[in-house]
Design a protein around this motif. Sequence first.
Motif, PDB file in Angstrom:
ATOM      1  N   ARG A  85       0.405  -1.252  -0.016  1.00  0.00           N
ATOM      2  CA  ARG A  85       0.142   0.029   0.433  1.00  0.00           C
ATOM      3  C   ARG A  85       0.626   1.131   0.379  1.00  0.00           C
ATOM      4  O   ARG A  85       2.090   0.930  -0.055  1.00  0.00           O
ATOM      5  N   LEU A  86       0.440   2.587   0.000  1.00  0.00           N
ATOM      6  CA  LEU A  86       0.805   3.768  -0.398  1.00  0.00           C
ATOM      7  C   LEU A  86      -0.046   5.138   0.522  1.00  0.00           C
ATOM      8  O   LEU A  86      -1.091   5.000  -0.377  1.00  0.00           O
ATOM      9  N   ASP A  87       0.658   5.139   1.429  1.00  0.00           N
ATOM     10  CA  ASP A  87      -0.497   6.519   1.890  1.00  0.00           C
ATOM     11  C   ASP A  87       0.551   8.284   1.580  1.00  0.00           C
ATOM     12  O   ASP A  87      -1.001   8.432   1.183  1.00  0.00           O
ATOM     13  N   VAL A  88       1.265   8.472   1.432  1.00  0.00           N
ATOM     14  CA  VAL A  88       2.008   9.645   1.002  1.00  0.00           C
ATOM     15  C   VAL A  88       3.067   9.325   0.522  1.00  0.00           C
ATOM     16  O   VAL A  88       4.109   8.593   0.743  1.00  0.00           O
ATOM     17  N   LEU A  89       2.678  10.204  -0.515  1.00  0.00           N
ATOM     18  CA  LEU A  89       4.463  10.221  -1.956  1.00  0.00           C
ATOM     19  C   LEU A  89       5.028  11.679  -1.959  1.00  0.00           C
ATOM     20  O   LEU A  89       3.856  12.432  -2.133  1.00  0.00           O
ATOM     21  N   VAL A  90       5.960  11.318  -1.362  1.00  0.00           N
ATOM     22  CA  VAL A  90       6.493  12.512  -0.977  1.00  0.00           C
ATOM     23  C   VAL A  90       7.832  13.365  -1.960  1.00  0.00           C
ATOM     24  O   VAL A  90       8.364  12.388  -2.123  1.00  0.00           O
ATOM     25  N   ASN A  91       7.319  13.959  -3.475  1.00  0.00           N
ATOM     26  CA  ASN A  91       7.770  13.234  -5.131  1.00  0.00           C
ATOM     27  C   ASN A  91       9.581  15.117  -4.359  1.00  0.00           C
ATOM     28  O   ASN A  91       9.520  16.135  -4.817  1.00  0.00           O
ATOM     29  N   ASN A  92      10.522  14.734  -3.797  1.00  0.00           N
ATOM     30  CA  ASN A  92      11.082  15.526  -3.541  1.00  0.00           C
ATOM     31  C   ASN A  92      12.796  15.872  -3.988  1.00  0.00           C
ATOM     32  O   ASN A  92      13.291  16.110  -4.455  1.00  0.00           O
ATOM     33  N   ALA A  93      12.915  14.509  -4.529  1.00  0.00           N
ATOM     34  CA  ALA A  93      14.025  14.427  -5.651  1.00  0.00           C
ATOM     35  C   ALA A  93      13.634  15.361  -6.416  1.00  0.00           C
ATOM     36  O   ALA A  93      13.016  15.608  -7.141  1.00  0.00           O
ATOM     37  N   ALA A  94      15.380  15.874  -6.714  1.00  0.00           N
ATOM     38  CA  ALA A  94      15.794  17.020  -7.781  1.00  0.00           C
ATOM     39  C   ALA A  94      16.764  17.341  -7.742  1.00  0.00           C
ATOM     40  O   ALA A  94      17.429  17.421  -6.933  1.00  0.00           O
ATOM     41  N   ILE A  95      17.437  17.836  -9.036  1.00  0.00           N
ATOM     42  CA  ILE A  95      18.743  18.098  -8.784  1.00  0.00           C
ATOM     43  C   ILE A  95      19.163  20.312  -9.749  1.00  0.00           C
ATOM     44  O   ILE A  95      17.297  20.732  -9.503  1.00  0.00           O
ATOM     45  N   GLY A  96      19.201  20.392  -9.286  1.00  0.00           N
ATOM     46  CA  GLY A  96      19.213  22.202  -9.379  1.00  0.00           C
ATOM     47  C   GLY A  96      20.908  22.513 -10.312  1.00  0.00           C
ATOM     48  O   GLY A  96      21.787  21.132 -10.916  1.00  0.00           O
ATOM     49  N   ALA A 131      -2.064   2.997  -6.249  1.00  0.00           N
ATOM     50  CA  ALA A 131      -2.516   2.874  -4.251  1.00  0.00           C
ATOM     51  C   ALA A 131      -2.702   3.843  -3.443  1.00  0.00           C
ATOM     52  O   ALA A 131      -3.347   4.152  -3.152  1.00  0.00           O
ATOM     53  N   LEU A 132      -2.743   5.772  -4.463  1.00  0.00           N
ATOM     54  CA  LEU A 132      -2.908   6.489  -3.512  1.00  0.00           C
ATOM     55  C   LEU A 132      -4.875   6.382  -3.821  1.00  0.00           C
ATOM     56  O   LEU A 132      -5.678   6.538  -2.279  1.00  0.00           O
ATOM     57  N   ILE A 133      -5.032   6.287  -4.161  1.00  0.00           N
ATOM     58  CA  ILE A 133      -6.916   6.156  -4.634  1.00  0.00           C
ATOM     59  C   ILE A 133      -7.465   5.106  -3.788  1.00  0.00           C
ATOM     60  O   ILE A 133      -8.310   5.431  -3.217  1.00  0.00           O
ATOM     61  N   GLU A 134      -6.660   3.897  -3.762  1.00  0.00           N
ATOM     62  CA  GLU A 134      -6.811   3.055  -2.604  1.00  0.00           C
ATOM     63  C   GLU A 134      -6.826   2.924  -1.122  1.00  0.00           C
ATOM     64  O   GLU A 134      -7.936   2.883  -0.385  1.00  0.00           O
ATOM     65  N   THR A 135      -5.888   3.862  -1.070  1.00  0.00           N
ATOM     66  CA  THR A 135      -5.582   4.246   0.740  1.00  0.00           C
ATOM     67  C   THR A 135      -6.457   6.072   0.675  1.00  0.00           C
ATOM     68  O   THR A 135      -6.345   6.666   1.747  1.00  0.00           O
ATOM     69  N   LYS A 136      -6.915   6.632  -0.138  1.00  0.00           N
ATOM     70  CA  LYS A 136      -6.850   8.166   0.145  1.00  0.00           C
ATOM     71  C   LYS A 136      -6.144   7.932   0.592  1.00  0.00           C
ATOM     72  O   LYS A 136      -6.371   9.475   1.707  1.00  0.00           O
ATOM     73  N   GLY A 137      -5.070   8.723  -0.081  1.00  0.00           N
ATOM     74  CA  GLY A 137      -3.684   9.171   0.333  1.00  0.00           C
ATOM     75  C   GLY A 137      -4.140  10.719  -0.662  1.00  0.00           C
ATOM     76  O   GLY A 137      -4.240  11.377  -0.995  1.00  0.00           O
ATOM     77  N   ASN A 138      -2.143  11.037  -0.216  1.00  0.00           N
ATOM     78  CA  ASN A 138      -2.075  12.159  -0.779  1.00  0.00           C
ATOM     79  C   ASN A 138      -0.718  12.771  -1.119  1.00  0.00           C
ATOM     80  O   ASN A 138       0.439  11.818  -1.102  1.00  0.00           O
ATOM     81  N   VAL A 139      -0.314  14.011  -1.833  1.00  0.00           N
ATOM     82  CA  VAL A 139       1.159  13.781  -2.721  1.00  0.00           C
ATOM     83  C   VAL A 139       1.527  14.859  -2.270  1.00  0.00           C
ATOM     84  O   VAL A 139       0.805  15.465  -1.917  1.00  0.00           O
ATOM     85  N   ILE A 140       2.635  15.087  -1.923  1.00  0.00           N
ATOM     86  CA  ILE A 140       3.652  16.310  -1.515  1.00  0.00           C
ATOM     87  C   ILE A 140       4.582  16.449  -3.021  1.00  0.00           C
ATOM     88  O   ILE A 140       5.438  15.570  -2.524  1.00  0.00           O
ATOM     89  N   ASN A 141       4.592  17.232  -3.487  1.00  0.00           N
ATOM     90  CA  ASN A 141       5.922  18.124  -4.542  1.00  0.00           C
ATOM     91  C   ASN A 141       6.635  18.740  -3.979  1.00  0.00           C
ATOM     92  O   ASN A 141       6.033  20.078  -3.160  1.00  0.00           O
TER      93      ASN A 141
END
Length: 270
Positions: A85-96, A131-141
């Motif tokens: 399952r997955l409840d929270v996705l934190v899209n943090n990876a980045a390059i500058g 997977a996030l729809i199944e858990t009613k989760g959320n995404v943080i970018n």
Amino acid sequence: MDYDFSNKVVLVTGASSGIGESTALLFAKLGAKLSLVGRNEANLRAVAAECEKQKGVKPLAIVADLGTDEGVQKTAKQTLEHFKRLDVLVNNAAIGARTSILHETDMKVFDDVFRIDVRGVYLLTKLLAPALIETKGNVINVSSIAGTFVSVGSLPYGMAKAALDHFTRLVSLELAPKGVRVNTVSPGMTVNVMRKRALCATDIDDEFKQWMEGAKKNIPMGEPCVGDDIARMVVHIASEHSRLVTGTIVEVDGGLRFNNMSDALVTHVK
């Protein structure tokens, strides 16, 4: 406010240092089951070990390059296989990247920034949305105020973060009827390794400190952010305390966005 993620699975990308490390540690303190992704294996495993010390919950550490489809697919597959399952996705990876003016810019820099900062986020979110729809989760970018305010010398990065902000707003509308929230936390000037490398020709502490002393004069509240400042906002938006917050860009920048962004970012850069 009390935050409890003890029954939640949280995926944090770019977790081997900086904002990602701070975010992972805070979620660990709040009892989350963590999937941590990074390219630097030694750093990633060290962060995972520190997270385990918080509540005794062992994170899943995934070494992957999210600038490649293979790395993104590996991340999604291993996370779901391990936790189911997955409840929270934190899209943090980045390059500058610091760049010269447009007609002197190497297109490889543009491609590298967009592969990780935009395409990687797009594909990972796409793969994990069911997977996030199944858990009613959320995404943080995790974006940047550079996506809103122009700064000479950061064209590809600023464009990528502007694209990420638009991605948040649009995908939040797509997923809201499914019960999934999508938001962005947008840091201002933040003390971390990525900024140090991007702004200094050499990895010298004194040079970086000199730059920070000059640059922070442009921040109305007088100091730059640290990773914990961003992590606390990520946790708040990911929590039930923000249950009706979606499609929102939340700036954490000490008021920098109200100042002269270009001067703030260029001052004292050699």
